[in-house]
Scaffold this motif. Structure first.
Motif, PDB file in Angstrom:
ATOM      1  N   ALA A 146       0.821  -1.212   0.000  1.00  0.00           N
ATOM      2  CA  ALA A 146       0.000   0.000   0.000  1.00  0.00           C
ATOM      3  C   ALA A 146       0.853   1.260   0.000  1.00  0.00           C
ATOM      4  O   ALA A 146       0.445   2.294  -0.556  1.00  0.00           O
ATOM      5  CB  ALA A 146      -0.936  -0.002   1.213  1.00  0.00           C
ATOM      6  N   GLU A 147       2.025   1.210   0.623  1.00  0.00           N
ATOM      7  CA  GLU A 147       2.896   2.381   0.647  1.00  0.00           C
ATOM      8  C   GLU A 147       3.442   2.659  -0.749  1.00  0.00           C
ATOM      9  O   GLU A 147       3.460   3.811  -1.210  1.00  0.00           O
ATOM     10  CB  GLU A 147       4.041   2.164   1.644  1.00  0.00           C
ATOM     11  CG  GLU A 147       3.580   1.995   3.086  1.00  0.00           C
ATOM     12  CD  GLU A 147       2.799   3.211   3.576  1.00  0.00           C
ATOM     13  OE1 GLU A 147       3.371   4.315   3.574  1.00  0.00           O
ATOM     14  OE2 GLU A 147       1.624   3.048   3.946  1.00  0.00           O
ATOM     15  N   ALA A 148       3.885   1.638  -1.446  1.00  0.00           N
ATOM     16  CA  ALA A 148       4.404   1.818  -2.805  1.00  0.00           C
ATOM     17  C   ALA A 148       3.311   2.290  -3.746  1.00  0.00           C
ATOM     18  O   ALA A 148       3.546   3.140  -4.625  1.00  0.00           O
ATOM     19  CB  ALA A 148       5.017   0.507  -3.307  1.00  0.00           C
ATOM     20  N   ASP A 149       2.105   1.770  -3.580  1.00  0.00           N
ATOM     21  CA  ASP A 149       0.997   2.133  -4.464  1.00  0.00           C
ATOM     22  C   ASP A 149       0.547   3.575  -4.273  1.00  0.00           C
ATOM     23  O   ASP A 149      -0.176   4.112  -5.123  1.00  0.00           O
ATOM     24  CB  ASP A 149      -0.194   1.194  -4.233  1.00  0.00           C
ATOM     25  CG  ASP A 149       0.086  -0.228  -4.696  1.00  0.00           C
ATOM     26  OD1 ASP A 149       1.069  -0.421  -5.450  1.00  0.00           O
ATOM     27  OD2 ASP A 149      -0.664  -1.132  -4.306  1.00  0.00           O
ATOM     28  N   ALA A 150       0.949   4.206  -3.185  1.00  0.00           N
ATOM     29  CA  ALA A 150       0.566   5.597  -2.907  1.00  0.00           C
ATOM     30  C   ALA A 150       1.564   6.595  -3.481  1.00  0.00           C
ATOM     31  O   ALA A 150       1.442   7.802  -3.239  1.00  0.00           O
ATOM     32  CB  ALA A 150       0.440   5.821  -1.400  1.00  0.00           C
ATOM     33  N   PHE A 151       2.522   6.137  -4.278  1.00  0.00           N
ATOM     34  CA  PHE A 151       3.590   7.015  -4.771  1.00  0.00           C
ATOM     35  C   PHE A 151       3.047   8.253  -5.465  1.00  0.00           C
ATOM     36  O   PHE A 151       3.444   9.383  -5.159  1.00  0.00           O
ATOM     37  CB  PHE A 151       4.508   6.247  -5.728  1.00  0.00           C
ATOM     38  CG  PHE A 151       5.569   7.111  -6.347  1.00  0.00           C
ATOM     39  CD1 PHE A 151       6.740   7.387  -5.667  1.00  0.00           C
ATOM     40  CD2 PHE A 151       5.379   7.684  -7.607  1.00  0.00           C
ATOM     41  CE1 PHE A 151       7.716   8.214  -6.224  1.00  0.00           C
ATOM     42  CE2 PHE A 151       6.342   8.512  -8.170  1.00  0.00           C
ATOM     43  CZ  PHE A 151       7.516   8.766  -7.484  1.00  0.00           C
ATOM     44  N   ALA A 152       2.151   8.077  -6.420  1.00  0.00           N
ATOM     45  CA  ALA A 152       1.652   9.224  -7.193  1.00  0.00           C
ATOM     46  C   ALA A 152       0.880  10.197  -6.307  1.00  0.00           C
ATOM     47  O   ALA A 152       0.991  11.424  -6.470  1.00  0.00           O
ATOM     48  CB  ALA A 152       0.777   8.736  -8.345  1.00  0.00           C
ATOM     49  N   ILE A 153       0.098   9.661  -5.365  1.00  0.00           N
ATOM     50  CA  ILE A 153      -0.673  10.530  -4.465  1.00  0.00           C
ATOM     51  C   ILE A 153       0.262  11.455  -3.690  1.00  0.00           C
ATOM     52  O   ILE A 153       0.064  12.676  -3.621  1.00  0.00           O
ATOM     53  CB  ILE A 153      -1.503   9.679  -3.484  1.00  0.00           C
ATOM     54  CG1 ILE A 153      -2.499   8.802  -4.234  1.00  0.00           C
ATOM     55  CG2 ILE A 153      -2.223  10.577  -2.482  1.00  0.00           C
ATOM     56  CD1 ILE A 153      -3.198   7.782  -3.354  1.00  0.00           C
TER      57      ILE A 153
END
Length: 433
Positions: free
Chosen positions: A249-256
């Protein structure tokens, strides 16, 4: 009583014919049949088909290897805790449950997010990601200059277009998928960002792009961010798969977090349907990044003004589950493990599908399926091929060639691969160069 009725009749108050006899509903006879939903209509057709061995690769919901709906163990544990304490069923405030909202925003923006600590992010709980997008469209239509257009990717989740049009926004498209390679059209997107009138809205998928599964790299995201800032565009990030894309979940939040840190005019539509398996609970948020706490307070007041006449307040059960998971260190660790497990199975299905296609003799290059991310694979099959899969093999998928990988399992993988080979053999697919 009988005397009263007799008196009325004697005075001329005779019984009138039923309203139906007066044809007050005659206008209903002129209403045309509405078209079926591009995805939910397929699910209905699947349910109505009694053919043994039918396969549903259309619906965007996780299934286990037995093809059954799956409840995350962390979610089941959280729900059990809630029920043991006796969950209250009172109305939520217009903006939703405050504890849930704060945890949801930390999940997306980061536990140490300065903007959250400064109180300059206005947010409301929504009816999942669909509701968040609808509120975002309404917010933009009310407060941006009249005629501001919103740009969506080509292709995008089909409901994006309907949602934004019904909110009163003009919808335009930006290039995203290179259909020759089934890869990212990076240069096309940059050119369309530059060509769009300054102050336009760009709707971007935060991770696991739907329907393509094609995401920018970290460096490409940075370049896109800079291009949008130079033109003064507004950004709506739609985040439906955080944690469900890569398993992290941390990696997937990069763009945010990148778009927040770089100071964009930013709205975030957040859904917990896929990544928490709470499809029917309709849990989400819409957040607006503001310059300061005073501005956030005013924005929140306007979001509440939009929500109140639309649905008054959101449901609470799913939000309480998410709150329980994210507020409890043990459940949160378990949840992150659950996500990794889901993403791992989907990744395995990608590889096994490619292997099975090779095993049955397919000579097409299916490497794009391996390179994509998230629960969908954009195969490159044509609409005619998809129709043939459904009509001849009872394999249901959207006509753009998108398949939902969790619909594959050990029991149907070989059958699906053989059917795909049959309808694509000797014919070009989108990945052909």
């Amino acid at each position: 009583m009988f005397e009263y009725v007799a008196t009325l009749l004697s005075l001329g108050f005779a019984a009138k014919p039923p309203l139906s006899a007066l044809r007050v509903s005659a206008y209903l006879d002129t209403i045309e049949q509405g078209p079926p939903d591009a995805i939910l209509g397929i699910a209905q057709a699947f349910r109505e088909n009694n053919r043994p061995g039918k396969v549903n690769l259309a619906v965007g919901a996780y299934r286990d290897d037995a093809g059954l709906p799956f409840v995350l163990p962390s979610v089941a544990a959280a729900e059990a805790r809630l029920l043991s304490r006796g969950e209250k069923k009172e109305y939520a405030p217009i903006e939703g449950l405050p504890g849930f909202i704060q945890l949801a925003l930390k999940f997306a923006y980061g536990d140490d997010c300065a903007a959250l600590k400064e109180g300059r992010i206005a947010a409301v709980q929504t009816l999942s990601g669909t509701g968040a997008c609808r509120l975002a469209g309404e917010f933009y239509a009310r407060f941006l200059p009249k005629g501001t257009a919103i740009y969506v990717s080509d292709p995008t989740w089909g409901n994006h277009i309907n949602i934004m049009q019904l909110a009163g926004l003009e919808v335009r498209k930006y290039r995203y998928l290179d259909r020759a390679t089934q890869g990212f059209d990076f240069e096309g997107l940059l050119a369309d960002i530059e060509a769009a009138p300054a102050g336009s809205i760009f709707l971007l998928h935060a991770c696991a792009h739907n329907p393509t599964g094609v995401d920018p790299s970290s460096e490409q995201w940075r370049t896109v961010s800079n291009a949008i800032l130079r033109k003064g565009h507004h950004v709506l990030l739609d985040c439906a798969y955080q944690g469900f894309a890569s398993g992290d979940a941390e990696a997937d939040a990069f763009a945010i977090r990148l778009f927040l840190d770089e100071g964009h005019s930013l709205l975030l539509a957040q859904s917990f349907a896929k990544n928490f398996g709470l499809y029917g609970e309709r849990v989400g948020t819409l957040s607006v990044v503001c310059a300061d706490a005073a501005s956030a307070g005013r924005v929140l007041s306007q979001l509440k003004c939009i929500v109140r006449p639309m649905y008054s307040s959101p449901p609470i059960h799913g939000a309480l589950i998410v709150n329980e998971v994210l507020s409890n260190a043990e459940l949160r660790r378990q949840y992150y493990g659950d996500c990794a497990g889901l993403a791992d199975r989907i990744g395995t299905m990608r590889l096994r599908l490619i292997e099975e296609l090779a095993a049955v003799g397919s000579t097409h290059d299916w490497s794009h399926v391996k390179n994509q991310i998230g629960m969908f694979a954009f195969t490159g099959m044509t609409a005619a091929m998809c129709d043939e899969l459904t009509e001849r093999h009872a394999i249901y998928l959207t006509r753009d060639g998108r398949i939902s990988l969790p619909g594959l399992n050990s029991g149907n993988l070989a059958f699906v691969a053989s059917a795909i080979h049959e309808v694509t053999n000797g014919k070009p697919i989108g990945s052909a160069k």
